[in-house]
Write a protein that holds these residues in place. Structure first.
Motif, PDB file in Angstrom:
ATOM      1  N   PRO A 189     -41.753 -23.768 -30.303  1.00 48.52           N
ATOM      2  CA  PRO A 189     -42.467 -25.020 -30.074  1.00 48.52           C
ATOM      3  C   PRO A 189     -43.968 -24.947 -30.331  1.00 48.52           C
ATOM      4  O   PRO A 189     -44.677 -25.888 -30.022  1.00 48.52           O
ATOM      5  CB  PRO A 189     -42.198 -25.285 -28.592  1.00 48.52           C
ATOM      6  N   GLN A 190     -44.456 -23.852 -30.891  1.00 49.49           N
ATOM      7  CA  GLN A 190     -45.891 -23.772 -31.126  1.00 49.49           C
ATOM      8  C   GLN A 190     -46.210 -24.177 -32.558  1.00 49.49           C
ATOM      9  O   GLN A 190     -45.329 -24.251 -33.402  1.00 49.49           O
ATOM     10  CB  GLN A 190     -46.391 -22.354 -30.865  1.00 49.49           C
ATOM     11  N   GLU A 191     -47.518 -24.381 -32.811  1.00 53.26           N
ATOM     12  CA  GLU A 191     -47.957 -24.713 -34.161  1.00 53.26           C
ATOM     13  C   GLU A 191     -48.879 -23.634 -34.684  1.00 53.26           C
ATOM     14  O   GLU A 191     -49.547 -22.969 -33.922  1.00 53.26           O
ATOM     15  CB  GLU A 191     -48.751 -26.021 -34.137  1.00 53.26           C
ATOM     16  N   LEU A 192     -48.902 -23.505 -35.989  1.00 51.96           N
ATOM     17  CA  LEU A 192     -49.874 -22.613 -36.601  1.00 51.96           C
ATOM     18  C   LEU A 192     -51.101 -23.433 -36.965  1.00 51.96           C
ATOM     19  O   LEU A 192     -50.977 -24.600 -37.315  1.00 51.96           O
ATOM     20  CB  LEU A 192     -49.310 -22.014 -37.892  1.00 51.96           C
ATOM     21  N   PRO A 193     -52.293 -22.817 -36.913  1.00 52.77           N
ATOM     22  CA  PRO A 193     -53.448 -23.517 -37.481  1.00 52.77           C
ATOM     23  C   PRO A 193     -53.185 -23.740 -38.976  1.00 52.77           C
ATOM     24  O   PRO A 193     -52.707 -22.836 -39.670  1.00 52.77           O
ATOM     25  CB  PRO A 193     -54.601 -22.538 -37.265  1.00 52.77           C
ATOM     26  N   ILE A 194     -53.482 -24.934 -39.457  1.00 58.97           N
ATOM     27  CA  ILE A 194     -53.118 -25.295 -40.824  1.00 58.97           C
ATOM     28  C   ILE A 194     -53.823 -24.415 -41.867  1.00 58.97           C
ATOM     29  O   ILE A 194     -53.281 -24.154 -42.942  1.00 58.97           O
ATOM     30  CB  ILE A 194     -53.401 -26.793 -41.070  1.00 58.97           C
ATOM     31  N   GLY A 195     -55.005 -23.907 -41.506  1.00 62.40           N
ATOM     32  CA  GLY A 195     -55.758 -23.066 -42.437  1.00 62.40           C
ATOM     33  C   GLY A 195     -55.023 -21.781 -42.791  1.00 62.40           C
ATOM     34  O   GLY A 195     -55.225 -21.210 -43.867  1.00 62.40           O
ATOM     35  N   ILE A 196     -54.157 -21.316 -41.895  1.00 56.54           N
ATOM     36  CA  ILE A 196     -53.359 -20.125 -42.196  1.00 56.54           C
ATOM     37  C   ILE A 196     -52.419 -20.437 -43.357  1.00 56.54           C
ATOM     38  O   ILE A 196     -52.265 -19.634 -44.282  1.00 56.54           O
ATOM     39  CB  ILE A 196     -52.554 -19.680 -40.947  1.00 56.54           C
ATOM     40  N   ILE A 197     -51.827 -21.621 -43.324  1.00 55.60           N
ATOM     41  CA  ILE A 197     -50.894 -22.007 -44.383  1.00 55.60           C
ATOM     42  C   ILE A 197     -51.640 -22.198 -45.711  1.00 55.60           C
ATOM     43  O   ILE A 197     -51.205 -21.684 -46.749  1.00 55.60           O
ATOM     44  CB  ILE A 197     -50.163 -23.322 -44.019  1.00 55.60           C
ATOM     45  N   THR A 198     -52.760 -22.932 -45.668  1.00 56.84           N
ATOM     46  CA  THR A 198     -53.465 -23.204 -46.931  1.00 56.84           C
ATOM     47  C   THR A 198     -53.980 -21.900 -47.552  1.00 56.84           C
ATOM     48  O   THR A 198     -53.931 -21.734 -48.766  1.00 56.84           O
ATOM     49  CB  THR A 198     -54.640 -24.181 -46.733  1.00 56.84           C
ATOM     50  N   SER A 199     -54.438 -20.978 -46.728  1.00 51.96           N
ATOM     51  CA  SER A 199     -54.921 -19.706 -47.272  1.00 51.96           C
ATOM     52  C   SER A 199     -53.762 -18.867 -47.786  1.00 51.96           C
ATOM     53  O   SER A 199     -53.857 -18.233 -48.831  1.00 51.96           O
ATOM     54  CB  SER A 199     -55.683 -18.912 -46.206  1.00 51.96           C
ATOM     55  N   PHE A 200     -52.667 -18.876 -47.023  1.00 52.09           N
ATOM     56  CA  PHE A 200     -51.498 -18.087 -47.396  1.00 52.09           C
ATOM     57  C   PHE A 200     -50.965 -18.541 -48.756  1.00 52.09           C
ATOM     58  O   PHE A 200     -50.563 -17.722 -49.585  1.00 52.09           O
ATOM     59  CB  PHE A 200     -50.418 -18.256 -46.321  1.00 52.09           C
ATOM     60  N   LEU A 201     -50.968 -19.838 -48.990  1.00 52.21           N
ATOM     61  CA  LEU A 201     -50.487 -20.359 -50.272  1.00 52.21           C
ATOM     62  C   LEU A 201     -51.586 -20.338 -51.326  1.00 52.21           C
ATOM     63  O   LEU A 201     -51.335 -20.081 -52.504  1.00 52.21           O
ATOM     64  CB  LEU A 201     -49.980 -21.801 -50.095  1.00 52.21           C
ATOM     65  N   GLY A 202     -52.812 -20.621 -50.897  1.00 53.50           N
ATOM     66  CA  GLY A 202     -53.911 -20.779 -51.850  1.00 53.50           C
ATOM     67  C   GLY A 202     -54.410 -19.474 -52.433  1.00 53.50           C
ATOM     68  O   GLY A 202     -54.717 -19.401 -53.630  1.00 53.50           O
ATOM     69  N   ALA A 203     -54.471 -18.436 -51.602  1.00 51.63           N
ATOM     70  CA  ALA A 203     -55.046 -17.175 -52.071  1.00 51.63           C
ATOM     71  C   ALA A 203     -54.253 -16.569 -53.237  1.00 51.63           C
ATOM     72  O   ALA A 203     -54.865 -16.174 -54.242  1.00 51.63           O
ATOM     73  CB  ALA A 203     -55.170 -16.189 -50.911  1.00 51.63           C
ATOM     74  N   PRO A 204     -52.917 -16.485 -53.167  1.00 56.80           N
ATOM     75  CA  PRO A 204     -52.181 -15.926 -54.308  1.00 56.80           C
ATOM     76  C   PRO A 204     -52.352 -16.755 -55.585  1.00 56.80           C
ATOM     77  O   PRO A 204     -52.488 -16.190 -56.673  1.00 56.80           O
ATOM     78  CB  PRO A 204     -50.718 -15.953 -53.853  1.00 56.80           C
ATOM     79  N   VAL A 205     -52.372 -18.080 -55.418  1.00 57.22           N
ATOM     80  CA  VAL A 205     -52.564 -18.937 -56.592  1.00 57.22           C
ATOM     81  C   VAL A 205     -53.923 -18.662 -57.211  1.00 57.22           C
ATOM     82  O   VAL A 205     -54.067 -18.528 -58.436  1.00 57.22           O
ATOM     83  CB  VAL A 205     -52.440 -20.438 -56.205  1.00 57.22           C
ATOM     84  N   PHE A 206     -54.913 -18.532 -56.347  1.00 54.24           N
ATOM     85  CA  PHE A 206     -56.246 -18.284 -56.857  1.00 54.24           C
ATOM     86  C   PHE A 206     -56.331 -16.916 -57.540  1.00 54.24           C
ATOM     87  O   PHE A 206     -56.949 -16.761 -58.591  1.00 54.24           O
ATOM     88  CB  PHE A 206     -57.266 -18.378 -55.723  1.00 54.24           C
ATOM     89  N   ALA A 207     -55.683 -15.920 -56.935  1.00 49.48           N
ATOM     90  CA  ALA A 207     -55.681 -14.578 -57.525  1.00 49.48           C
ATOM     91  C   ALA A 207     -55.029 -14.617 -58.907  1.00 49.48           C
ATOM     92  O   ALA A 207     -55.519 -13.995 -59.866  1.00 49.48           O
ATOM     93  CB  ALA A 207     -54.926 -13.612 -56.609  1.00 49.48           C
ATOM     94  N   TRP A 208     -53.953 -15.378 -58.998  1.00 50.63           N
ATOM     95  CA  TRP A 208     -53.258 -15.503 -60.278  1.00 50.63           C
ATOM     96  C   TRP A 208     -54.169 -16.168 -61.320  1.00 50.63           C
ATOM     97  O   TRP A 208     -54.269 -15.714 -62.456  1.00 50.63           O
ATOM     98  CB  TRP A 208     -51.975 -16.318 -60.073  1.00 50.63           C
ATOM     99  N   LEU A 209     -54.852 -17.232 -60.878  1.00 53.12           N
ATOM    100  CA  LEU A 209     -55.774 -17.918 -61.793  1.00 53.12           C
ATOM    101  C   LEU A 209     -56.865 -16.971 -62.272  1.00 53.12           C
ATOM    102  O   LEU A 209     -57.251 -16.972 -63.433  1.00 53.12           O
ATOM    103  CB  LEU A 209     -56.422 -19.112 -61.089  1.00 53.12           C
ATOM    104  N   LEU A 210     -57.331 -16.154 -61.359  1.00 52.75           N
ATOM    105  CA  LEU A 210     -58.408 -15.213 -61.653  1.00 52.75           C
ATOM    106  C   LEU A 210     -57.955 -14.217 -62.717  1.00 52.75           C
ATOM    107  O   LEU A 210     -58.641 -13.962 -63.706  1.00 52.75           O
ATOM    108  CB  LEU A 210     -58.766 -14.484 -60.352  1.00 52.75           C
ATOM    109  N   ARG A 211     -56.748 -13.650 -62.530  1.00 52.79           N
ATOM    110  CA  ARG A 211     -56.208 -12.687 -63.492  1.00 52.79           C
ATOM    111  C   ARG A 211     -56.034 -13.354 -64.848  1.00 52.79           C
ATOM    112  O   ARG A 211     -56.304 -12.771 -65.895  1.00 52.79           O
ATOM    113  CB  ARG A 211     -54.840 -12.148 -63.027  1.00 52.79           C
ATOM    114  N   ARG A 212     -55.550 -14.588 -64.792  1.00 54.16           N
ATOM    115  CA  ARG A 212     -55.256 -15.309 -66.014  1.00 54.16           C
ATOM    116  C   ARG A 212     -56.538 -15.533 -66.813  1.00 54.16           C
ATOM    117  O   ARG A 212     -56.575 -15.370 -68.022  1.00 54.16           O
ATOM    118  CB  ARG A 212     -54.630 -16.645 -65.628  1.00 54.16           C
ATOM    119  N   ARG A 213     -57.572 -15.916 -66.120  1.00 55.33           N
ATOM    120  CA  ARG A 213     -58.858 -16.160 -66.780  1.00 55.33           C
ATOM    121  C   ARG A 213     -59.417 -14.890 -67.380  1.00 55.33           C
ATOM    122  O   ARG A 213     -60.101 -14.915 -68.392  1.00 55.33           O
ATOM    123  CB  ARG A 213     -59.862 -16.707 -65.769  1.00 55.33           C
ATOM    124  N   LEU A 214     -59.137 -13.757 -66.702  1.00 54.66           N
ATOM    125  CA  LEU A 214     -59.729 -12.503 -67.139  1.00 54.66           C
ATOM    126  C   LEU A 214     -58.926 -11.829 -68.241  1.00 54.66           C
ATOM    127  O   LEU A 214     -59.435 -10.961 -68.940  1.00 54.66           O
ATOM    128  CB  LEU A 214     -59.861 -11.541 -65.956  1.00 54.66           C
TER     129      LEU A 214
END
Lengths: 352, 339
Positions: free
Chosen positions: A322-347
């Motif tokens: 019945p508890q909630e996670l802070p939403i920032g955990i979800i956005t970072s969890f999903l966002g960081a890998p996408v960003f890392a992928w974008l970074l590799r792709r650009r490089l």
């Protein structure tokens, strides 16, 4: 990248924009409706539909807690998430264009932590001279100070250095973030400064109908003011000299953009705290698909950011009931890998 | 949110533990390698206390065994409930100081003069730093849990040759906590302090007081206990003392099946469990919490808010300590007063 105006070119662009708006707009609408049916408590789909129908079409009210859960908690939550996700994505898009650095985003450039400090100051002072807008106003002022400090620190001989902007932003973020945490931890509980966790990881759990408007008005205002300057923004991406060449004052444009970004960041942070990665990742992904023309990028990034945050919030409330996670955990969890992928792709040499 | 409510407690509550615990003196259940209350039949309090040599007391707290060849003379309490218990046991004179939120207005009346006669060193949250604890030169620290991030742990104290006793509810190892756990704590601290008969007298008196609490019959009332903190409900769940207190008062904790002793449930969960009675656990101004719930379009739909059925408890009323006994009576009264 097209700042193009040629006839057929322009029509093709319009078609793509219309298609994008239709697809993403539909996705956002569907997301909000689906999110109303998802949560820790199991409410049958038929009941959810009944509640929505009774509220929207004015049918007979549904008995029991379902109405309160679906209509007073989940729907405003989904709408607040949509508005705030859109605001952050637009703010990120604007900042990346303004400082010509793909790493720019509200959190990295000091806007979020400034806004948090401004909001906490308003709460601490107990001010309410603008009613519910006081908190938004305080966060806006804080955001202006945050972005302003980072930009001022990043100036070298009157010119903005894209690299220094990020470094300065990080320094400002830490400084303001520590002040916010200090105030939250030292204040007594009665002053209700919310938690240090809220200001760093955010939450849309406090969403109610009367709060959805607070960031929605700044979003519409900011989006319109930004779209009016979409073409000059395209020119700015090529450098100050290009801008001056086509008759744009880059400094005036930057101030305007900076104020819009601060407005969006402030209103969002005041309501849902510090949510990271939305403003950073969403503009990149959208730019990859539709290109860098801000006439397309801005509205489509807004819709994408909205969809993203609606689903991030659904995840935040169903992952560990019945508890909630802070939403920032979800956005970072999903966002960081996408960003890392974008970074590799650009490089990678192939993409270069 | 009180940091002292951070104990990770869980698992089924064992009634067999009640009897066993009265015989086996131990603090918060077994060594660290004990199964976390996996089977309901096994008494959670499995570490026996034995007097090995004359005058030496051996007590285990939070899985660490301590030997007390002599009665501690410089006791530091890092919690108001701990300080009040030491005063109730009549050993306030051995206390060098205490941390806590206790003030003139929220301390138990009987022991108030004794508690206030000892130096209050500051609030209990944020937790005092480890240095602040060492600075008092204690030979025993009586606490309501520890704080890893401040380096305040039972292991650290043991390494520095200082005994420690934490209320079982807040031990780092998973364990069920209830009123019997607290009574074990009372008897254990009594033994350590060499006032075992006083401890036994206290427990008997409190048992009699609990027996005299009038419990309304009929359907159990659904109770939500909130230790409210700016929009987030912090509550006590399964295996917490407060959960047991609600049961004893004739109610049923709406988060009594949560599998967690302490949790911050979403408002949606609270709404769907629809409490008949809301007890404010004392962290905030009760009238403010009431006003917030009544003004909220969603939360005002709960039957407790609709019927204006609220209870106002002090923090000390629903955490381990002498005031927990009165807490049960107050919850029972709030249930009886339900309109």
């Amino acid at each position: 990248m097209s700042t193009g105006d040629g006839g057929s070119h322009s029509r093709a662009r319009d078609r793509r924009l219309v298609t994008g708006l239709a697809v993403l707009g539909g996705a956002l609408g569907a997301s909000v409706i689906l999110a109303a049916g998802l949560g820790p408590s199991r409410i049958p789909t038929s009941t959810v539909v009944e509640v929505l129908a009774s509220k929207v079409a004015g049918g007979s009210p549904v008995e029991g807690p379902a109405t309160a859960i679906v209509w007073e908690l989940r729907v405003p939550r989904a709408l607040l998430a949509a508005v705030c996700g859109a605001s952050l994505a637009v703010a990120g898009t604007l900042l990346q264009a303004m400082v010509r650095n793909p790493l720019a985003d509200p959190a990295i450039m000091g806007g979020t932590s400034g806004a948090g400090l401004g909001a906490v100051a308003v709460l601490l002072g107990g001010w309410a001279f603008l009613g519910p807008w006081t908190l938004v106003a305080g966060a806006f002022v804080g955001s202006v100070v945050g972005y302003g400090a980072a930009l001022k620190l990043a100036e070298v001989a009157g010119r903005l250095s894209p690299l220094r902007v990020i470094l300065a932003g990080v320094a400002v973020s830490y400084a303001f973030g520590s002040l916010t945490s200090f105030l939250v931890i030292t204040a007594d509980e009665a002053s209700r400064l919310r938690s240090a966790l809220f200001w760093t990881l955010g939450s849309v759990a406090g969403a109610r109908w009367d709060r959805v408007w607070l960031p929605a008005v700044p979003l519409l205002l900011g989006l319109v003011l930004a779209l009016v300057k979409a073409r000059p923004l395209n020119a700015l991406a090529f450098g100050d000299e290009t801008s001056v060449g086509v008759g744009i004052d880059p400094d005036r444009l930057r101030i305007r953009i900076f104020l819009i970004a601060a407005l969006l960041t402030g209103a969002t942070t005041a309501l849902v705290g510090g949510i990271g990665f939305v403003g950073l990742v969403v503009p990149h992904v959208v730019r990859m698909v539709v290109g860098g023309d801000h006439r397309r990028l801005l509205p489509l990034a807004a819709l994408s950011g909205g969809v993203f945050l609606v689903w991030a919030d659904v995840a935040a409330r169903v992952v560990m009931p019945p508890q909630e996670l802070p939403i920032g955990i979800i956005t970072s969890f999903l966002g960081a890998p996408v960003f890392a992928w974008l970074l590799r792709r650009r490089l990678s040499p192939r993409a270069a | 949110m009180r940091g002292s409510r951070h104990g990770q407690v869980g698992g089924p509550r064992s009634l067999a533990a009640a009897l066993a615990a009265a015989l086996v003196m131990a603090a918060c259940g077994g060594s660290t390698d004990t199964e976390p209350a996996a089977s309901a039949a096994a008494p959670p309090t499995s570490a026996a206390v034995t007097s090995t040599t004359v005058g030496e007391v051996v007590v285990s707290s939070c899985g660490i065994e301590y030997r007390y060849p002599e009665t501690p003379r410089a006791v530091l309490a890092t919690d108001t409930g701990a300080m009040e218990l030491l005063a109730a046991l009549g050993v306030a004179d051995s206390v060098v100081g205490w941390f806590g939120t206790g003030t003139e207005t929220n301390l138990a009346e009987q022991t108030r003069p004794a508690v206030l006669s000892r130096p209050r060193l500051g609030g209990s949250f944020p937790f005092p730093s480890y240095e602040a604890i060492l600075a008092q030169g204690p030979d025993l620290v009586v606490s309501y849990g520890f704080n890893e991030s401040a380096g305040f742990t039972s292991e650290a104290l043991q390494g520095d040759g200082i005994g420690s006793y934490s209320f079982g509810e807040a031990c780092p190892t998973p364990e069920v906590s209830n009123m019997e756990t607290f009574f074990d704590d009372v008897l254990n601290i009594g033994r350590i302090m060499g006032v075992e008969s006083a401890a036994q007298a206290l427990v008997s008196r409190w048992r009699a007081e609990l027996d005299s609490v009038k419990v309304s019959g009929g359907e159990p009332v659904k109770v939500l206990l909130i230790d409210y903190s700016e929009g987030i409900p912090f509550t006590s769940g399964e295996g917490s003392l407060a959960d047991d207190m609600i049961t004893r008062a004739g109610g049923v904790n709406i988060f009594g099946d949560s599998g967690q002793a302490f949790l911050t449930p979403s408002w949606e969960e609270v709404l769907s469990r629809n409490p008949d009675l809301i007890i404010e656990g004392g962290s905030e101004d009760f009238s403010k919490v009431k006003a917030f719930l009544e003004a909220d379009p969603a939360l005002s739909q709960m039957s407790a808010v609709q019927g204006s059925n609220f209870g106002d408890l002090r923090f000390q009323h629903n955490v381990p300590g002498p005031q927990a006994i009165e807490g049960v009576r107050l919850i029972a009264e709030a249930i009886a007063a339900r309109g």
